[in-house]
Scaffold this active site. Sequence first.
Site, short mmCIF file in Angstrom:
data_model
loop_
_atom_site.label_atom_id
_atom_site.label_comp_id
_atom_site.label_asym_id
_atom_site.label_seq_id
_atom_site.Cartn_x
_atom_site.Cartn_y
_atom_site.Cartn_z
N THR A 135 2.34 9.29 -8.03
CA THR A 135 2.91 8.65 -6.86
C THR A 135 2.14 7.39 -6.49
O THR A 135 0.91 7.40 -6.44
CB THR A 135 2.90 9.62 -5.66
OG1 THR A 135 3.64 10.79 -6.01
CG2 THR A 135 3.51 8.96 -4.44
N LYS A 162 6.84 4.94 -3.67
CA LYS A 162 7.27 5.20 -2.30
C LYS A 162 7.87 3.91 -1.72
O LYS A 162 7.24 2.85 -1.73
CB LYS A 162 6.09 5.66 -1.44
CG LYS A 162 5.56 7.04 -1.81
CD LYS A 162 6.56 8.13 -1.49
CE LYS A 162 5.96 9.51 -1.67
NZ LYS A 162 6.92 10.59 -1.31
N ASP A 190 11.21 6.95 -4.24
CA ASP A 190 11.34 7.94 -3.18
C ASP A 190 11.40 7.22 -1.85
O ASP A 190 10.40 6.67 -1.38
CB ASP A 190 10.16 8.91 -3.20
CG ASP A 190 10.31 10.04 -2.20
OD1 ASP A 190 11.34 10.08 -1.50
OD2 ASP A 190 9.38 10.89 -2.11
N GLU A 218 15.08 9.23 -4.92
CA GLU A 218 14.88 10.48 -4.20
C GLU A 218 15.13 10.30 -2.70
O GLU A 218 14.60 9.39 -2.08
CB GLU A 218 13.45 10.96 -4.45
CG GLU A 218 13.11 12.31 -3.85
CD GLU A 218 11.72 12.77 -4.24
OE1 GLU A 218 11.24 13.76 -3.66
OE2 GLU A 218 11.10 12.14 -5.13
N ASP A 243 15.78 15.85 -1.78
CA ASP A 243 14.47 16.45 -1.56
C ASP A 243 14.45 17.14 -0.20
O ASP A 243 14.70 18.33 -0.08
CB ASP A 243 13.37 15.40 -1.66
CG ASP A 243 11.98 15.99 -1.39
OD1 ASP A 243 11.85 17.23 -1.34
OD2 ASP A 243 11.02 15.22 -1.24
N LYS A 267 10.49 22.37 -3.85
CA LYS A 267 9.11 22.44 -3.36
C LYS A 267 8.89 23.81 -2.74
O LYS A 267 9.70 24.28 -1.93
CB LYS A 267 8.84 21.34 -2.35
CG LYS A 267 8.82 19.95 -2.96
CD LYS A 267 8.55 18.87 -1.92
CE LYS A 267 8.52 17.49 -2.57
NZ LYS A 267 8.41 16.40 -1.57
#
Length: 363
Positions: A135, A162, A190, A218, A243, A267
């Site tokens: 990430t 991100k 994301d 995402e 997500d 998750k």
Amino acid sequence: MKIKAIKIGKVSIPLKKPFKTALRQVNSAEDIIIKMIADSGEIGFGNAPPTAVITGDSQDSIIAAIRDTIGPKLIGMDIDNLEGIMTTIDSSMLHNSSAKAALDIAVYDLFGKRHSIPLYKLFGGYQTMITTDLTISVNAPEEMVQDSLEAVAAGYTALKLKVGTDAALDIKRVQAIRTAVGPDVKIRLDANQGWGPKEAVRTIRKFEDMGLDIELIEQPVKAHDFKGLKYVTDHVETDIMADEAAFGVYEVYQLLAMEACDLINIKLMKAGGLHNAIKIAHFAETVGIECMMGCMLESKVGITAAASLAAGKRIVAKSDLDAAVLLAEDPVVGGVSFTKNQLIIPDAPGLGITDVQGWQEIK
């Protein structure tokens, strides 16, 4: 083997760099770690990182749920009665998915130790090694470029960037990183719910028109906006992954029924543990939707549990299990090991974890 006691503790682990998303900034991983002690003396480890902006669970709420409500109901239960234990965990109280996940993971760890089987074999034994992305926190384009180049130099072949704070700036960020890392590195984005549906479509189409070759996007829209997520999925060519929207088993069922996304991010802290994560994987497999195994900012306890499920199930085709790599220290003895972008799954019983250094018990 019966559950004799549950001890609650915590560890605080600094990050190598601040972790920044469209939702929050974090400087250290504050992880609740439990020790589930069996009458045989065996210890099962479980963890729950408080991630209030996603799960709604704070450190205090996790501790209270385990200590006062769910945990006492498990004392005396036989570890072989997995169905009964998981039913008790799920039915003890609504929500509180992180607390439930911590207990669930510890139960599976004890079950694996009871039967001398690594969890990845219990879950299917598909592979012994998985590949994770790394990430890249949302920052100024030049800082994200530098972080991306360092990740590629360290052996990562997939980056999760991100974005979601500013659509126009996001385009500059992604373009700069693609130019810097070249065409062979996979780029995943994301947005952490940062765009509106139409804004997401406009932005993603620009990525496509510019030939930036984005593997997936995402959670581009708000978690509750299933129709908005479907709108994005239906109006772009790039794969869209749910997500925060794919919180638990029922939400995933709804998303799949609506054909609202192309991929599901599993998750453990959202699902409430491994037993519900398995259900999600089977739902997705039934309709031919691949899954990614993701994580929160947590210790290697939860990463090992998630990696064990990812290694066991073929439908979990992608992994975003880099949290332990982002930490400046590793207090967990045993569990998964890392070689560049590869997670090596332990062949020891359960999670293969024997201790957590610096663990401080909470009475």
